[in-house]
Every structure is written in structure tokens, then in C-alpha cells.
Design a protein around this motif. Structure first.
Motif, PDB file in Angstrom:
ATOM      1  N   ASN A   1       0.838  -1.204   0.000  1.00 27.85           N
ATOM      2  CA  ASN A   1       0.000   0.000   0.000  1.00 27.85           C
ATOM      3  C   ASN A   1       0.877   1.259   0.000  1.00 27.85           C
ATOM      4  O   ASN A   1       1.656   1.474   0.920  1.00 27.85           O
ATOM      5  N   PRO A   2       0.751   2.116  -1.019  1.00 32.62           N
ATOM      6  CA  PRO A   2       1.630   3.301  -1.120  1.00 32.62           C
ATOM      7  C   PRO A   2       1.580   4.206   0.115  1.00 32.62           C
ATOM      8  O   PRO A   2       2.581   4.849   0.448  1.00 32.62           O
ATOM      9  N   THR A   3       0.439   4.255   0.814  1.00 36.70           N
ATOM     10  CA  THR A   3       0.353   5.167   1.966  1.00 36.70           C
ATOM     11  C   THR A   3       1.249   4.717   3.126  1.00 36.70           C
ATOM     12  O   THR A   3       1.455   5.475   4.067  1.00 36.70           O
ATOM     13  N   THR A   4       1.747   3.501   3.040  1.00 31.18           N
ATOM     14  CA  THR A   4       2.715   3.052   4.050  1.00 31.18           C
ATOM     15  C   THR A   4       4.054   3.756   3.861  1.00 31.18           C
ATOM     16  O   THR A   4       4.834   3.909   4.789  1.00 31.18           O
ATOM     17  N   TRP A   5       4.271   4.216   2.640  1.00 29.11           N
ATOM     18  CA  TRP A   5       5.583   4.768   2.286  1.00 29.11           C
ATOM     19  C   TRP A   5       5.560   6.295   2.144  1.00 29.11           C
ATOM     20  O   TRP A   5       6.530   6.959   2.461  1.00 29.11           O
ATOM     21  N   ILE A   6       4.429   6.770   1.584  1.00 32.82           N
ATOM     22  CA  ILE A   6       4.369   8.210   1.301  1.00 32.82           C
ATOM     23  C   ILE A   6       3.183   8.820   2.039  1.00 32.82           C
ATOM     24  O   ILE A   6       2.060   8.300   1.985  1.00 32.82           O
ATOM     25  N   ASN A   7       3.442   9.890   2.750  1.00 33.14           N
ATOM     26  CA  ASN A   7       2.406  10.572   3.508  1.00 33.14           C
ATOM     27  C   ASN A   7       1.477  11.313   2.533  1.00 33.14           C
ATOM     28  O   ASN A   7       1.930  12.241   1.851  1.00 33.14           O
TER      29      ASN A   7
ATOM     30  N   ASN B   1       2.803  14.453   0.695  1.00 34.78           N
ATOM     31  CA  ASN B   1       3.489  13.826  -0.452  1.00 34.78           C
ATOM     32  C   ASN B   1       4.963  13.550  -0.171  1.00 34.78           C
ATOM     33  O   ASN B   1       5.732  13.385  -1.103  1.00 34.78           O
ATOM     34  N   SER B   2       5.383  13.537   1.090  1.00 33.48           N
ATOM     35  CA  SER B   2       6.789  13.222   1.378  1.00 33.48           C
ATOM     36  C   SER B   2       6.890  11.784   1.893  1.00 33.48           C
ATOM     37  O   SER B   2       5.935  11.239   2.445  1.00 33.48           O
ATOM     38  N   SER B   3       8.070  11.224   1.714  1.00 35.67           N
ATOM     39  CA  SER B   3       8.274   9.834   2.133  1.00 35.67           C
ATOM     40  C   SER B   3       8.403   9.756   3.647  1.00 35.67           C
ATOM     41  O   SER B   3       8.966  10.644   4.283  1.00 35.67           O
ATOM     42  N   TYR B   4       7.901   8.670   4.191  1.00 32.64           N
ATOM     43  CA  TYR B   4       8.129   8.428   5.614  1.00 32.64           C
ATOM     44  C   TYR B   4       9.597   8.082   5.809  1.00 32.64           C
ATOM     45  O   TYR B   4      10.218   7.447   4.953  1.00 32.64           O
ATOM     46  N   GLN B   5      10.093   8.470   6.980  1.00 30.47           N
ATOM     47  CA  GLN B   5      11.525   8.280   7.188  1.00 30.47           C
ATOM     48  C   GLN B   5      11.834   6.955   7.884  1.00 30.47           C
ATOM     49  O   GLN B   5      12.002   6.903   9.083  1.00 30.47           O
ATOM     50  N   TYR B   6      11.857   5.938   7.045  1.00 34.82           N
ATOM     51  CA  TYR B   6      12.352   4.664   7.555  1.00 34.82           C
ATOM     52  C   TYR B   6      13.861   4.655   7.296  1.00 34.82           C
ATOM     53  O   TYR B   6      14.277   4.949   6.178  1.00 34.82           O
ATOM     54  N   LEU B   7      14.612   4.327   8.319  1.00 31.72           N
ATOM     55  CA  LEU B   7      16.056   4.286   8.122  1.00 31.72           C
ATOM     56  C   LEU B   7      16.478   2.889   7.685  1.00 31.72           C
ATOM     57  O   LEU B   7      17.207   2.700   6.714  1.00 31.72           O
TER      58      LEU B   7
ATOM     59  N   PHE C   1       8.842  -0.901  -4.806  1.00 35.78           N
ATOM     60  CA  PHE C   1       8.893  -0.083  -3.585  1.00 35.78           C
ATOM     61  C   PHE C   1       8.816   1.390  -3.971  1.00 35.78           C
ATOM     62  O   PHE C   1       9.555   1.840  -4.853  1.00 35.78           O
ATOM     63  N   PRO C   2       7.928   2.163  -3.318  1.00 34.74           N
ATOM     64  CA  PRO C   2       7.869   3.601  -3.602  1.00 34.74           C
ATOM     65  C   PRO C   2       9.149   4.287  -3.130  1.00 34.74           C
ATOM     66  O   PRO C   2       9.901   3.728  -2.341  1.00 34.74           O
ATOM     67  N   ALA C   3       9.329   5.510  -3.611  1.00 35.05           N
ATOM     68  CA  ALA C   3      10.559   6.232  -3.273  1.00 35.05           C
ATOM     69  C   ALA C   3      10.705   6.338  -1.765  1.00 35.05           C
ATOM     70  O   ALA C   3       9.747   6.649  -1.057  1.00 35.05           O
ATOM     71  N   ASN C   4      11.900   6.044  -1.298  1.00 38.44           N
ATOM     72  CA  ASN C   4      12.145   6.115   0.129  1.00 38.44           C
ATOM     73  C   ASN C   4      13.634   6.276   0.364  1.00 38.44           C
ATOM     74  O   ASN C   4      14.451   5.863  -0.457  1.00 38.44           O
ATOM     75  N   ASP C   5      13.971   6.869   1.521  1.00 37.83           N
ATOM     76  CA  ASP C   5      15.378   7.116   1.816  1.00 37.83           C
ATOM     77  C   ASP C   5      16.013   6.038   2.675  1.00 37.83           C
ATOM     78  O   ASP C   5      17.088   6.243   3.248  1.00 37.83           O
ATOM     79  N   LEU C   6      15.351   4.887   2.783  1.00 40.37           N
ATOM     80  CA  LEU C   6      15.934   3.855   3.635  1.00 40.37           C
ATOM     81  C   LEU C   6      17.324   3.466   3.122  1.00 40.37           C
ATOM     82  O   LEU C   6      17.588   3.491   1.917  1.00 40.37           O
ATOM     83  N   THR C   7      18.199   3.101   4.056  1.00 44.31           N
ATOM     84  CA  THR C   7      19.564   2.754   3.670  1.00 44.31           C
ATOM     85  C   THR C   7      19.818   1.250   3.757  1.00 44.31           C
ATOM     86  O   THR C   7      20.848   0.764   3.292  1.00 44.31           O
ATOM     87  N   TYR C   8      18.853   0.556   4.366  1.00 47.73           N
ATOM     88  CA  TYR C   8      19.075  -0.869   4.652  1.00 47.73           C
ATOM     89  C   TYR C   8      17.749  -1.596   4.495  1.00 47.73           C
ATOM     90  O   TYR C   8      16.749  -1.191   5.091  1.00 47.73           O
ATOM     91  N   LEU C   9      17.736  -2.614   3.649  1.00 41.77           N
ATOM     92  CA  LEU C   9      16.516  -3.396   3.472  1.00 41.77           C
ATOM     93  C   LEU C   9      16.849  -4.874   3.587  1.00 41.77           C
ATOM     94  O   LEU C   9      17.648  -5.406   2.826  1.00 41.77           O
ATOM     95  N   ASN C  10      16.230  -5.487   4.566  1.00 41.61           N
ATOM     96  CA  ASN C  10      16.491  -6.908   4.813  1.00 41.61           C
ATOM     97  C   ASN C  10      15.218  -7.700   4.541  1.00 41.61           C
ATOM     98  O   ASN C  10      14.231  -7.565   5.248  1.00 41.61           O
ATOM     99  N   LEU C  11      15.260  -8.511   3.478  1.00 39.23           N
ATOM    100  CA  LEU C  11      14.094  -9.315   3.107  1.00 39.23           C
ATOM    101  C   LEU C  11      14.437 -10.805   3.227  1.00 39.23           C
ATOM    102  O   LEU C  11      14.035 -11.623   2.401  1.00 39.23           O
TER     103      LEU C  11
END
Ligand SMILES: *[C@@H]1O[C@H](CO)[C@@H](O)[C@H](O)[C@H]1NC(C)=O
Ligand SMILES: *[C@@H]1O[C@H](CO)[C@@H](O)[C@H](O)[C@H]1NC(C)=O
Ligand SMILES: *[C@@H]1O[C@H](CO)[C@@H](O)[C@H](O)[C@H]1NC(C)=O
Ligand SMILES: *[C@@H]1O[C@H](CO)[C@@H](O)[C@H](O)[C@H]1NC(C)=O
Ligand SMILES: *[C@@H]1O[C@H](CO)[C@@H](O)[C@H](O)[C@H]1NC(C)=O
Ligand SMILES: *[C@@H]1O[C@H](CO)[C@@H](O)[C@H](O)[C@H]1NC(C)=O
Length: 486
Positions: free
Chosen positions: A55-61, A65-71, A87-97
Motif C-alpha cells: 500500500n503506497p500510503t505506508t511509504w508516502i504521507n 506527499n513526502s516519504s516516511y523516514q524509515y532508516l 517499492f515507492p521512493a524512500n530514503d531507507l539505507t538498509y533493506l532486509n528481506l
């Protein structure tokens, strides 16, 4: 009081919460650790958040219209099967799947994650990866790169080959983990893929069922400093390691060596500083010259090898063919713990006093005079290097010495006994020796008497036993001319 104060200080800079704040992911199914004054969060989701994620609203407010700040985001047990959303635009630096049963990754899934430095896809069902799985966004200076990505972990999947273009969007990778994939052989496509990573620094190929490394695989990664080949059925050090440029750390844990010799041992790789040879189930001997190519070695870990009984005194030094002289590497750390070593030669390394770490525990050291130096010379040094370990080194043989610590023996200035030439234990042979001596003492007069009797021809029986022609003629003449003598 002080404890309360410390925890107060800790809490004020790291707010931990499992209840959602303003970040949509921080709900029932994820725990969040807030950082930077609660502005961003490190998120860990172990329960199902698949609906939320797509769901895009999980990522973008939607309000700003700014991205949520998940690090950082870690999502496990999600059973994604297919990564088929972007994945919508986001500034996360680390993604563990890790551990999400992913078997397919759609093209460009991560393209909007241009700050992502670390991507972990460990423990999924990946067998084939599309060359565009890691495709990024158009950039004039690169080929649609995932430009921040430096670390990619693909371990514990089902990969047996890589598309040779797989990394064309992630050319700046520094860490690549391919461990625990059933490659068996690194085919030319896989080699080309790895060779397309000029910035690679760490390559993990443990438990990939490979028996060697293809030639040329190490030519392109000029900065490669760590190589892990542990857990593979390797019984010859791949000769292509000489082509590496800056290899400093080598892992050969749990490989298939029985005897490491000059022939199957390490070629000249003067850059190597750290070598791990631990947990080799079949390793019995480390022979002369087998480690001599590692002239820059500083740390040697030869640990937990349940069959290792022999360590050649000249395993490490490089001998000069012409002059006959030998040069040892200047070791700083040496770990020989938990092998089956009974003897250690004082020449094994050049300067025991340059060590900052030493572990020789859990070996059946024989407390006999060959090892006297261990008690007399090494123990005082060892006590300075690591008092705790030094005071626990014990004799494992002979029976009467078992359990004595080296420190006890050192304190008593104990002189350990020496074995005789045949490895027998003299004190146990005492009775036998007395018997032998008595036998010899009795035998001498008997033999002398025998010789005398023979010369005097007292017993014809001596001659009868001797059937050589000379004896025959002697017999012949003795019967004819015996009168002359008597
Ligand atoms: C949280 O996880 C449970 C069980 O895994 C699931 O039923 C529920 O829908 C999830 N909640 C959200 C918001 O995804
Ligand atoms: C957010 O973006 C959408 C589509 O681009 C636009 O319609 C909307 O007005 C924007 N909202 C705000 C608050 O900027
Ligand atoms: C994504 O993959 C899942 C699992 O294979 C599937 O159920 C779902 O329909 C797919 N969604 C899209 C948009 O293709
Ligand atoms: C070689 O590797 C070491 C790390 O092990 C690193 O510090 C050093 O900068 C590297 N040198 C070159 C020339 O890449
Ligand atoms: C290892 O060395 C020992 C002693 O030299 C020898 O008896 C044995 O056959 C060797 N084993 C292998 C597999 O080379
Ligand atoms: C190698 O083995 C040693 C000792 O068991 C361990 O400390 C080290 O982490 C291992 N390294 C790898 C890469 O397996």
C-alpha cells in the motif's frame, strides 16, 4: 542509583517503542526503534505486513506527499513468494528481506530506493535472477543504477549460476555474499558477473560446493581484500589466488584438505595478513613450506581440527633456494586451540615475543623434553601475552604428567624426562634392562668358553652345523691332520 542514571541517559537518545507512532509500519506487526529525535526509525517486522507493504500510503504521507523516514527495514516470515510490487521512493539505507520464500524478483523492484546501501535477500528460494532485478533509475552517469548499493547478500538461496549482466546496475558493490548456494562450478557467466564488480572488497563463496576457483576470477576486482571459501570440498588452494591484487583475509574453514603440502598449499600471496584454517574435519598434517607463500601473514588461526597431529616447524618460513636461509612472517596472532597436537617446535614462528594473542589450549601436549621449551621459554612469555589462557595449558601425556599445568611445571623449574631413541619409556623398561644386563653378563663367559672350545676343536658338533665349502674343507683337513695339533 548509577544504573538508573545510565539507563535514563540511554533512553533519552534511543526511544524504543512497539506502538505505532506517526510511521504506518510501526504498528502491531512491526517493532520500531526511533532515532534522530523520533524522526526516523529502524523497523523490524516479523509478522505479516504484506498488505501494508504493497500500500503506497505506508511509504508516502498523502498529506504532504513526502516519504516516511524509515532508516532501516527488516521484514522476515512474510512469505512473499514473488516480489512483484515496486517499492515507492524512500530514503531507507538498509533493506532486509531474508527468509520470505521469494523465488522471483520482478524487474526494477528496488529502483526507487536510491539511498539503499545494503540489500539482504538471504534465505529465500531464488534460483534464477533476472538481469534487471536490480535495475535502478535513469542517471546520465550510469546504466540505470541502484547507485547507493554497496552490499548485496544472496546467501542461502538456490542459485547455481548468475546472469553475466546481473550486476550491471550495481557496479559499485563492495560486498557480495553468495554463500550457501549450490553453484558446484562457477561457470563463465558467473565469473563474468563477478568480474563486472571493480569495487568488490569482500566475496563470500562458502558452502557453494565448488572445488576450486576458475582462473582469472580475481583479475578485475582490484580491491578484493576478503575471500571466504569455507565449507567447500577444496583440497588444493586455487592457484588463481596469485592473481589477486589486495587479498588480505582468507577463510578456508571446513575445507577438505588432509595434508597441506607445498604442492596443494598456498602460492605466493604476500598481501595476505589473516588466514583461517579452522574446523577442517580431515586435516592431519601441515607440511613444510605449505604456508610459505604467505610472507606477510600476521594472524594465523588453525583451530578445531580434530585430526591435526602434525605441524611442520618449517610450514611458515620461506626458504631461499640459493642461500638456504629462511624468512618467517612476523605473526601477531596465533591460534592453535583444540587440535590434536602433541608437540610444538620453537621454530614454528620466529618471534614468540611479538605475539599479542596466543591460544594453544585444548591440545594433548606431551610433557617430555622436546616440549621443555614450552614450559621454560614460552610459559613466561605466554603469561604476559594472556595470563588467563597461559595458566590453563596442561599436559596431555604421558600418563604420570596428565593434568599438570605448564605454569606449575614452570614454577617448579621442572625438567621433563626424555624418551630414548625408540620412543620407549626407560623407567618402565627398568626390569627388562636388568634382565638383559644379567643375560649379557652370563652370556659373555659362555661365549668366550665357546670360542675357546671351538678353537681347540673340543666339539665336533660345531663343525657339523657348518655346511659351507670352507667348512667342509676345514672338516676334511681337521680329520686328516688333527694329529698334528693335538
Ligand atoms: C498482522 O499479522 C497478523 C498475523 O500475521 C495478520 O493477520 C494481520 O493482518 C497483520 N496486520 C497488518 C496490519 O498487516
Ligand atoms: C500530492 O501529489 C498528488 C499527485 O502528484 C497531487 O495531486 C496532490 O495535490 C499532492 N498533495 C500535496 C499535499 O502536495
Ligand atoms: C504478486 O505475487 C503474488 C504471489 O505470487 C500473487 O498472489 C499476486 O497476485 C501478484 N500480484 C501482482 C500484482 O502480480
Ligand atoms: C587493501 O585492503 C585493505 C583492507 O584489508 C585496505 O585497508 C587497503 O586500503 C586496500 N588497499 C588497496 C590498494 O586497495
Ligand atoms: C598424509 O600424510 C601421511 C603421512 O605422510 C600419509 O601417510 C598419508 O597417506 C597422506 N594422506 C594423503 C591423503 O595424502
Ligand atoms: C572460521 O573458523 C573460526 C573458528 O571456528 C571462526 O572464528 C571464524 O568465524 C570462521 N570463519 C568463517 C568465515 O567461517
Amino acid at each position: 542509583m548509577r544504573l538508573a542514571f545510565v539507563s535514563l541517559v540511554l533512553c533519552s537518545c534511543l526511544v524504543y517503542s512497539t506502538i505505532g507512532d506517526q510511521l504506518p509500519l510501526c504498528g502491531d506487526n512491526c517493532s520500531c526503534i526511533f532515532v534522530d529525535n523520533k524522526e526516523s526509525a529502524k523497523v523490524t517486522c516479523t509478522k505479516n505486513v504484506q498488505i501494508l507493504v504493497t500500500n503506497p500510503t505506508t511509504w508516502i504521507n498523502p498529506d504532504t506527499n513526502s516519504s516516511y523516514q524509515y532508516l532501516e527495514i527488516t521484514m522476515t516470515n512474510q512469505n512473499f513468494i514473488e516480489l512483484n510490487f515496486t517499492f515507492p521512493a524512500n530514503d531507507l539505507t538498509y533493506l532486509n528481506l531474508a527468509g520470505n520464500d521469494i523465488y522471483r524478483i520482478k524487474d526494477s523492484v528496488f529502483m526507487n530506493l536510491q539511498k539503499m546501501k545494503v540489500l539482504i535477500l538471504s534465505g529465500n528460494d531464488l534460483e534464477l535472477l533476472s538481469p534487471h532485478a536490480f535495475k535502478g533509475l535513469y542517471l546520465p552517469e550510469g546504466y540505470e543504477p541502484l547507485r547507493a548499493l554497496r552490499e548485496l547478500r544472496l546467501d542461502h538461496n538456490r542459485l547455481h549460476t548468475l546472469n553475466q549482466d546481473i550486476f550491471e546496475h550495481t557496479t559499485d558493490l563492495e560486498i557480495l555474499d553468495l554463500s550457501y548456494n549450490p553453484f558446484k562450478v562457477l561457470d563463465p557467466h558467473t565469473v563474468n558477473a563477478i568480474d563486472s564488480l571493480p569495487m568488490l572488497k569482500e566475496l563470500y563463496l562458502s558452502y557453494t560446493e565448488i572445488t576450486t576457483l576458475p582462473d582469472l576470477i580475481l583479475n578485475a576486482p582490484k580491491f578484493l581484500s576478503l575471500l571466504d571459501l569455507s565449507g567447500n570440498p577444496i583440497n588444493t588452494v586455487p592457484k588463481t589466488l596469485v592473481n589477486s591484487h589486495n587479498l588480505t583475509t582468507l577463510y578456508f574453514n571446513n575445507t577438505a584438505f588432509v595434508n597441506i603440502t607445498v604442492d596443494n598449499g598456498f602460492p605466493d600471496i604476500p598481501t595476505v595478513k589473516v588466514l583461517h584454517l579452522c574446523n577442517l574435519q580431515n586435516l592431519e598434517r601441515i607440511e613444510k613450506g605449505s604456508l610459505a607463500g604467505l610472507t606477510g601473514l600476521e594472524e594465523l588461526y588453525v583451530k578445531d581440527n580434530i585430526k591435526l597431529t602434525y605441524l611442520d616447524p618449517f610450514a611458515l618460513p620461506k626458504t631461499n633456494e640459493k642461500s638456504g636461509g629462511a624468512v618467517w612472517p612476523l605473526l601477531k596472532k596465533l591460534n592453535l586451540a583444540n587440535n590434536k597436537l602433541a608437540y610444538l617446535d620453537s621454530d614454528f614462528i620466529a618471534r614468540w615475543d611479538s605475539l599479542t594473542e596466543l591460544d594453544i589450549l585444548d591440545n594433548p601436549w606431551t610433557c617430555e623434553c622436546e616440549n621443555q621449551w614450552l614450559v621454560e621459554d614460552l610459559t613466561p612469555l605466554y603469561l604476559k601475552i594472556d595470563n588467563g589462557k597461559a595458566s590453563h595449558v596442561k599436559c596431555g601425556a604421558p600418563v604420570e604428567m596428565v593434568g599438570f599445568t605448564f605454569v606449575e611445571l614452570y614454577d617448579r623449574q621442572y625438567k621433563m624426562r626424555c624418551l630414548d631413541l625408540y620412543g620407549a619409556q626407560p623407567e618402565k623398561d627398568a626390569a627388562l634392562l636388568v634382565g638383559v644386563l644379567a643375560g649379557v653378563l652370563i652370556a659373555i663367559p659362555v661365549i668366550l668358553f665357546g670360542i675357546y672350545a671351538y678353537q681347540r676343536r673340543w666339539f665336533g658338533i660345531f663343525n657339523m652345523c657348518d655346511n659351507s665349502p670352507a667348512a667342509y674343507s676345514r672338516r676334511f683337513y681337521s680329520t686328516t691332520s688333527s694329529d698334528e695339533y693335538i
